[in-house]
Enzyme design. Sequence first.
Site, PDB file in Angstrom:
ATOM      1  N   ASP A  17       0.865  -1.186   0.000  1.00 38.82           N
ATOM      2  CA  ASP A  17       0.000   0.000   0.000  1.00 38.82           C
ATOM      3  C   ASP A  17       0.895   1.228   0.000  1.00 38.82           C
ATOM      4  OD1 ASP A  17      -2.476   1.485   0.286  1.00 38.82           O
ATOM      5  OD2 ASP A  17      -1.897   1.866   2.347  1.00 38.82           O
ATOM      6  N   SER A  18       0.270   2.383  -0.237  1.00 39.80           N
ATOM      7  CA  SER A  18       1.026   3.638  -0.207  1.00 39.80           C
ATOM      8  C   SER A  18       1.452   3.999   1.218  1.00 39.80           C
ATOM      9  CB  SER A  18       0.175   4.773  -0.785  1.00 39.80           C
ATOM     10  OG  SER A  18      -1.022   4.892  -0.048  1.00 39.80           O
ATOM     11  N   TYR A  49      -0.709   8.289  -2.660  1.00 36.82           N
ATOM     12  CA  TYR A  49      -0.744   7.975  -4.088  1.00 36.82           C
ATOM     13  C   TYR A  49      -1.933   8.650  -4.783  1.00 36.82           C
ATOM     14  CZ  TYR A  49       2.675   4.090  -3.841  1.00 36.82           C
ATOM     15  OH  TYR A  49       3.803   3.333  -3.703  1.00 36.82           O
ATOM     16  N   GLY A  50      -2.955   8.970  -4.000  1.00 36.07           N
ATOM     17  CA  GLY A  50      -4.230   9.409  -4.581  1.00 36.07           C
ATOM     18  C   GLY A  50      -4.160  10.665  -5.429  1.00 36.07           C
ATOM     19  N   CYS A  80      -4.197  -1.158  -2.194  1.00 36.01           N
ATOM     20  CA  CYS A  80      -4.298   0.285  -2.375  1.00 36.01           C
ATOM     21  C   CYS A  80      -5.238   0.494  -3.549  1.00 36.01           C
ATOM     22  CB  CYS A  80      -2.917   0.862  -2.686  1.00 36.01           C
ATOM     23  SG  CYS A  80      -2.926   2.574  -3.255  1.00 36.01           S
ATOM     24  N   ASN A  81      -6.309   1.249  -3.333  1.00 34.60           N
ATOM     25  CA  ASN A  81      -7.295   1.449  -4.395  1.00 34.60           C
ATOM     26  C   ASN A  81      -6.703   2.199  -5.579  1.00 34.60           C
ATOM     27  OD1 ASN A  81     -10.383   0.761  -3.550  1.00 34.60           O
ATOM     28  ND2 ASN A  81      -9.119   1.159  -1.759  1.00 34.60           N
ATOM     29  N   THR A  82      -5.877   3.210  -5.323  1.00 32.35           N
ATOM     30  CA  THR A  82      -5.298   3.997  -6.410  1.00 32.35           C
ATOM     31  C   THR A  82      -4.374   3.134  -7.260  1.00 32.35           C
ATOM     32  OG1 THR A  82      -5.385   5.956  -4.984  1.00 32.35           O
ATOM     33  CG2 THR A  82      -4.069   6.119  -6.978  1.00 32.35           C
ATOM     34  N   GLU A 159      -4.329   8.809   9.323  1.00 36.12           N
ATOM     35  CA  GLU A 159      -2.896   8.562   9.573  1.00 36.12           C
ATOM     36  C   GLU A 159      -2.399   9.293  10.818  1.00 36.12           C
ATOM     37  OE1 GLU A 159      -0.158   8.320   6.409  1.00 36.12           O
ATOM     38  OE2 GLU A 159      -1.377   6.746   5.483  1.00 36.12           O
ATOM     39  N   CYS A 191     -11.174   3.271  -0.179  1.00 36.11           N
ATOM     40  CA  CYS A 191      -9.805   3.587   0.245  1.00 36.11           C
ATOM     41  C   CYS A 191      -9.553   2.728   1.469  1.00 36.11           C
ATOM     42  CB  CYS A 191      -9.677   5.071   0.588  1.00 36.11           C
ATOM     43  SG  CYS A 191      -8.092   5.498   1.343  1.00 36.11           S
ATOM     44  N   THR A 192      -8.391   2.107   1.530  1.00 35.34           N
ATOM     45  CA  THR A 192      -8.161   1.134   2.605  1.00 35.34           C
ATOM     46  C   THR A 192      -8.060   1.777   3.987  1.00 35.34           C
ATOM     47  OG1 THR A 192      -5.827   1.184   1.953  1.00 35.34           O
ATOM     48  CG2 THR A 192      -7.129  -0.697   1.216  1.00 35.34           C
ATOM     49  N   HIS A 193      -7.947   3.100   4.049  1.00 37.77           N
ATOM     50  CA  HIS A 193      -7.969   3.768   5.359  1.00 37.77           C
ATOM     51  C   HIS A 193      -9.377   3.813   5.962  1.00 37.77           C
ATOM     52  CE1 HIS A 193      -4.134   5.281   3.840  1.00 37.77           C
ATOM     53  NE2 HIS A 193      -3.857   5.761   5.032  1.00 37.77           N
TER      54      HIS A 193
END
Length: 278
Positions: A17-18, A49-50, A80-82, A159, A191-193
């Site tokens: 992931d980013s 990354y978005g 990571c979705n992006t 984050e 988004c994984t967050h």
Amino acid sequence: MTGDREQFQDAPIGVFDSGVGGLTVAREIMRQIPNEKIVYFGDTARVPYGSKSRDTVTRYSRQIVRFLQAQKVKAIVVACNTASAYALDELEREIDIPILGVVKPGAKVAAESTGNGKIGVIGTEGTINSRIYATYIKQIDEGIEVIGKACPLLVPLVEEGLLKDPVTDEIAMRYLSELKDLDIDTLILGCTHYPLIRSTIGRIMGERVTLVNPAYETARELKELLKAEGLLNQKEMGLGENKYRFFVSDSAEKFKQFATSILKYGILSAKIVNIEDY
């Protein structure tokens, strides 16, 4: 040959992931496929990354895949979705081990879940602008309306650890009010967050809206893929074995603190890798 197969089954799964968001995917893999080893890479030096271009995200993803292949992984999850939106197709063509992203599993479940044919997607600017969820959903049912909403401020809030904070509530409310007005009945946490603030999102959207967590669906799909390929690890790990390993491109201590707060196992260390070398 049996020995070779067992050795391959015993190899780890690479997850990247980013930054820290992909830990929600790793957490689901730990829960759903507990015999599997994991090598996790978080690109903490180059997050987010978005807001970056397709070319840049694809270049970063290639470097990380090369690093994970050097760790002898048997499959890779682009958590990571992006990166799933921008780089997955090219990565699939370039490597000879199974690789899957988080977008398709989430899109599939959302299409199955909607009753009124109106699905919302929240994510980074890159994910929303790519319209990747809409593309996959419309392949399943072209009559479904997909409404995307970029929510760029949610990632830094997560984050910073502000998971249950009035500021996060206020920002989420601003982003989501538009989707509430459009009468969606399903919302993809693109988004994984976002699973880390799922309760906040659920409270704002109300009980009538089904939340789809692609992290959960990706772990389910990974399990099926490993079974189909004969790669599922049959052996239980012994105590003290190095089951989960974590690598980052920067800020190892901050990453470790965050990871320990959301993974029930905690983590012993995160090693810094110069990812530009790959």
